[in-house]
Design a protein around this motif. Sequence first.
Motif, short mmCIF file in Angstrom:
data_model
loop_
_atom_site.label_atom_id
_atom_site.label_comp_id
_atom_site.label_asym_id
_atom_site.label_seq_id
_atom_site.Cartn_x
_atom_site.Cartn_y
_atom_site.Cartn_z
N GLU A 1 36.68 39.99 35.41
CA GLU A 1 35.23 40.67 36.28
C GLU A 1 35.72 41.87 37.05
O GLU A 1 35.10 42.32 36.71
CB GLU A 1 34.36 39.42 36.86
N ALA A 2 36.60 41.47 37.85
CA ALA A 2 37.02 42.42 38.95
C ALA A 2 38.94 42.42 39.15
O ALA A 2 39.30 42.20 40.11
CB ALA A 2 36.68 42.48 39.82
N ALA B 1 39.94 43.70 42.54
CA ALA B 1 39.63 43.07 43.52
C ALA B 1 40.31 41.81 43.62
O ALA B 1 39.85 41.67 44.81
CB ALA B 1 38.09 42.92 43.34
N ARG C 1 43.81 42.51 45.17
CA ARG C 1 44.10 42.79 46.01
C ARG C 1 43.67 41.16 47.33
O ARG C 1 43.95 41.30 48.59
CB ARG C 1 42.96 43.51 46.88
N ARG D 1 28.40 35.84 31.09
CA ARG D 1 30.12 34.85 31.34
C ARG D 1 30.41 34.13 30.02
O ARG D 1 29.82 33.23 29.34
CB ARG D 1 29.64 34.66 32.23
N VAL E 1 28.87 40.78 31.31
CA VAL E 1 30.04 40.99 32.32
C VAL E 1 30.91 41.95 31.79
O VAL E 1 31.70 42.51 32.00
CB VAL E 1 30.33 39.65 33.76
N GLY F 1 36.66 46.90 47.24
CA GLY F 1 37.18 45.30 46.59
C GLY F 1 36.52 44.40 46.68
O GLY F 1 37.17 43.13 46.17
N LEU F 2 35.16 44.08 45.77
CA LEU F 2 34.87 42.88 45.91
C LEU F 2 34.36 42.91 44.60
O LEU F 2 34.62 43.82 43.37
CB LEU F 2 32.51 43.45 46.50
N ALA F 3 34.20 41.58 43.79
CA ALA F 3 33.52 41.16 42.56
C ALA F 3 32.40 41.82 42.42
O ALA F 3 31.27 40.60 43.12
CB ALA F 3 34.09 40.37 42.20
N PRO F 4 31.71 42.63 41.96
CA PRO F 4 30.47 42.71 41.41
C PRO F 4 29.57 41.75 41.30
O PRO F 4 28.59 41.17 41.58
CB PRO F 4 30.11 44.05 40.80
N ALA F 5 29.91 40.70 40.15
CA ALA F 5 29.23 39.46 39.74
C ALA F 5 29.05 39.09 40.11
O ALA F 5 28.73 37.66 39.31
CB ALA F 5 29.25 40.06 38.00
N MET F 6 30.09 38.55 40.97
CA MET F 6 30.80 37.09 41.40
C MET F 6 28.95 37.02 42.93
O MET F 6 28.46 38.07 43.39
CB MET F 6 31.69 36.65 42.37
N GLU G 1 26.23 42.36 43.30
CA GLU G 1 25.56 44.02 42.66
C GLU G 1 24.53 44.20 42.59
O GLU G 1 23.49 45.22 42.64
CB GLU G 1 25.55 43.75 41.31
#
Lengths: 313, 251
Positions: free
Chosen positions: A189-190, A193, A196, A257, A305, B89-94, B144
């Motif tokens: 999903e990211a 991020a 990091r 998801r 997502v 640096g965030l995971a928007p959907a989490m 988000e």
Amino acid sequence: MKQLVAKYGTALSGLALFVVFLLFARNFASPANLLTVLKQASFLAIFACGFTFALLTSELDLSFASIASLAAVMVGWLLHSDTSWLIAVAAGLAVGTIGGLLNGLLVTAIKVPSLIATLGTASIATGTAFMVTGGVAFVGRWDASFLALARGKVLGIPFLIIIMFAIVAISWFVTRLTPLGVHMQATGEAEGAAHRAGIATKRMKLLGLTLSGAAAGAAAVLLVANLSSAAPQMAGDFLLNAIAAVLLGMTMFDPGRPNIAGSFVGALILAILANGLVLFGAPYYLQDIMLGVIVIGSVGVSASVLKKAAFSV
Amino acid sequence: MNQILSVTGAFKKYGAVTALRGANLSVNAGEVHAICGDNGAGKSTLIKLIAGVETPDAGTIEVRGTPVSFGDPQDALAAGIATIHQDLGLAPAMAIYQNIYLGSELSVRLAGIRVLQKRAMMRGAREILAKMNSVMTDMTKPVEALSGGQRQAVAIARALRWNAEIIIMDEPTAALGVRETKEVVRLINELRNRGATVLLISHNMADVIAVADRATILKGGRAVTSLSLDGVSADALAKMIMDGADDIEEA
Ligand SMILES: Nc1ncnc2c1ncn2[C@@H]1O[C@H](COP(=O)(O)OP(=O)(O)O)[C@@H](O)[C@H]1O
Ligand SMILES: [Mg+2]
């Protein structure tokens, strides 16, 4: 209320479909037919679990059905040449796992997009399967303990179904309750991020694709045991069906998801639908059309997502 | 004053472009230190050296008086330096709690298998946010769905979870409206009250004046001056940033 519909709407529709078939489709409710449905759902669910892992990390695996066919003919070939069935089973699982690992390495080390990489390995696997068999099927009177993998029963429940439940349960546990599952999800999903934050995102993708191959290997072994034959394209139909199960699954429980519970229920719904339609006397081509509608419809309706992450390249 | 971080004579080239030519920086423990300068002055590059994103061609970085050399951001983190990039640096959907614990989830070993402690993480996340006076009730809400200020709070909470003593914030208010900006200024003040050191890059002079104790002004890859912001107005600071150019040209 709206949230309940979003989470459980698809599953409830599936239940309604099941009840309609129970009431109106002749012979649907017979124990023998229900067992057939559950068996068909089992293969589908195992493939779907694997595909879910890959998709969770935002990678597509379009090769699992071809890799499963290759694994199946390897198993058939080894059994045919009187190798111990245990070795044949191990080889089937290994072919699937190595195929998946190869996909993972292509994607993470050589940076080939998974869509392309897995299309390529699918073709290679199919070609190799024809090479191994010379284009014909292995059929044999194989070791009873091998055939029992799919047909044997414990307390009246076929082994195949027990194995499927075990795979689904373990996959669900890993994705929902372990740090590894969260890391795979975050990778999908990211990715930036997640990286990091110290998550080994490449390793997660490698793992996702490898698990997809491993599941295909397991499904292949069970397919061979169930049919006591192995042919070079025997798993072909599972490609779109299992993908449809996963995408349908993304409209339930954790909407948007890839999720194991959804994939499992998706597999059940598709197996019920396929069986019920036949019993209703629907023409054979209707199944393909329905499958296409389900695939497009599920992605279309879910605010996925992955619509943002994977498919918007 | 108790210096916690210093950069001496930092050089950094990107191909033909020299981004830093002997930049110095000295940051005191517990202060909010702004890094100011025009576009292309080298602010982001200087921050990247401190965050372990890039390595300097020459120059030294010292943390608490000890020279350090960071190969990657994880090294910087281990030295207590966390960076909140502009994209957070965030995971928007989490979920909020998942973001705060991302990559360092709480877990217990059951029969050799790591199992998530979701409840403990939700409780911990709520506690960290409460310390910053950031009230969010539902820790399972996806990031988000939060306001810009709340997202900053989540990103800061994660940096605190990592036990960072030095928190670098790159343009934290650039994309925010007036109310959200106020919230971020409040969060930075909370950080200072908790004893953290904050390194702030911002184009917005009003924000810098509102929250920073001192500022270092960069121009053409060098630090032209470092000053206390006591009694300095936003206009005066803006003028100093422009005048810095003349100093360099004369030198
Ligand atoms: N990755 C890079 N490659 C090439 N040039 C760069 C790179 N990063 C920054 N620069 C150049 O270095 C100089 C300083 O940039 P930067 O540190 O981003 O300044 P600031 O953040 O103050 O705007 C600029 O001239 C910029 O174009
Ligand atoms: Mg910059």
